[in-house]
Design an enzyme around this catalytic site. Structure first.
Site, PDB file in Angstrom:
ATOM      1  CE  LYS A   1     -47.198 -42.140  18.137  1.00 43.92           C
ATOM      2  NZ  LYS A   1     -48.217 -41.677  17.232  1.00 43.92           N
TER       3      LYS A   1
ATOM      4  N   GLY B   1     -36.998 -40.423  22.384  1.00 41.61           N
ATOM      5  CA  GLY B   1     -35.919 -39.967  21.509  1.00 41.61           C
ATOM      6  C   GLY B   1     -36.268 -38.674  20.790  1.00 41.61           C
ATOM      7  CB  CYS B   2     -39.267 -37.688  18.879  1.00 39.54           C
ATOM      8  SG  CYS B   2     -39.166 -39.075  17.710  1.00 39.54           S
ATOM      9  CB  THR B   3     -39.233 -35.776  23.968  1.00 40.78           C
ATOM     10  OG1 THR B   3     -40.572 -36.162  23.628  1.00 40.78           O
ATOM     11  CG2 THR B   3     -39.273 -34.668  25.002  1.00 40.78           C
TER      12      THR B   3
ATOM     13  N   GLY C   1     -35.769 -32.808  20.067  1.00 34.66           N
ATOM     14  CA  GLY C   1     -36.376 -31.471  20.038  1.00 34.66           C
ATOM     15  C   GLY C   1     -35.803 -30.559  21.108  1.00 34.66           C
TER      16      GLY C   1
END
Length: 155
Positions: free
Chosen positions: A40, A45-47, A50
Site C-alpha cells: 500500500k 515500509g512501502c515508503t 520506494g
C-alpha cells in the site's frame, strides 16, 4: 495460483502508471526490469522501499534497468505518493489485481491473529530475455534495494 519462479518466463505486465502513462514488460523486452510488488502506497515500509529504490535509480539506469513498483492503489493515489516522497521509480496501478494474481503475490496474510488477503512484498528481476532471473519473496525492506542492484550486476 501460479508459481512464478526463476528461469520461467515473466507473466505479462501492462499497467497504467503515475503521470497518466502505461508500462509493459513487452515494450521493455531486451532490457532488464525490476518488478516489485508492495502492499500500500504511503505506508512506512512501502515508503521506505520506494525511497531506497529511488536513491539507487541512477545505478539501475546505468545498467539499463527499469524499476517498476506495483500496488493495487489508484493512479491518483500513486501520483500523490510519488510527489510527496519524490520517488523516481515507475509506480504502476494494478487496481483490479490481475497482475498480482498472475505474479502469485495476492496471498493470505496474518496480522494480529487476523487473516486476510493482501499483496506479498515481493521483487522479481526479469532478464533481457523476459525470463525471471531472481525472485525475492516476503521481502524485508532494509537493504533490499541494494541486494537487487547487486543481483542485477551479476556474479
Amino acid at each position: 495460483m501460479p508459481e512464478v519462479a526463476e528461469g520461467q518466463p515473466a507473466p505479462a505486465l501492462d499497467l497504467p502508471t503515475d503521470g497518466g502513462g502505461r508500462v509493459s514488460l513487452a515494450a521493455l523486452k531486451g532490457k532488464p526490469v525490476v518488478v516489485y510488488f508492495y502492499p500500500k502506497a504511503d505506508t512506512p515500509g512501502c515508503t521506505n522501499e520506494g525511497k531506497d529504490f529511488s536513491a539507487l535509480i541512477d545505478d539501475f539506469a546505468a545498467l539499463d534497468a527499469t524499476v517498476i513498483a506495483v500496488s493495487k492503489d489508484s493512479v491518483k493515489k500513486l501520483d500523490r505518493f510519488k510527489a510527496k516522497h519524490d520517488l523516481k521509480v515507475v509506480l504502476a496501478s494494478d487496481a483490479d489485481g490481475a497482475a498480482c494474481d498472475a505474479w502469485g503475490v495476492w496471498v493470505q496474510k496474518k496480522l494480529y491473529g487476523r487473516e486476510y488477503m493482501g499483496i506479498e512484498r515481493a521483487t522479481f528481476l526479469v532478464g533481457a530475455d523476459g525470463n525471471i532471473v531472481h525472485a525475492w519473496r516476503n521481502v524485508r525492506v532494509a537493504g533490499h534495494a541494494e541486494a537487487v542492484l547487486e543481483a542485477l550486476k551479476g556474479p
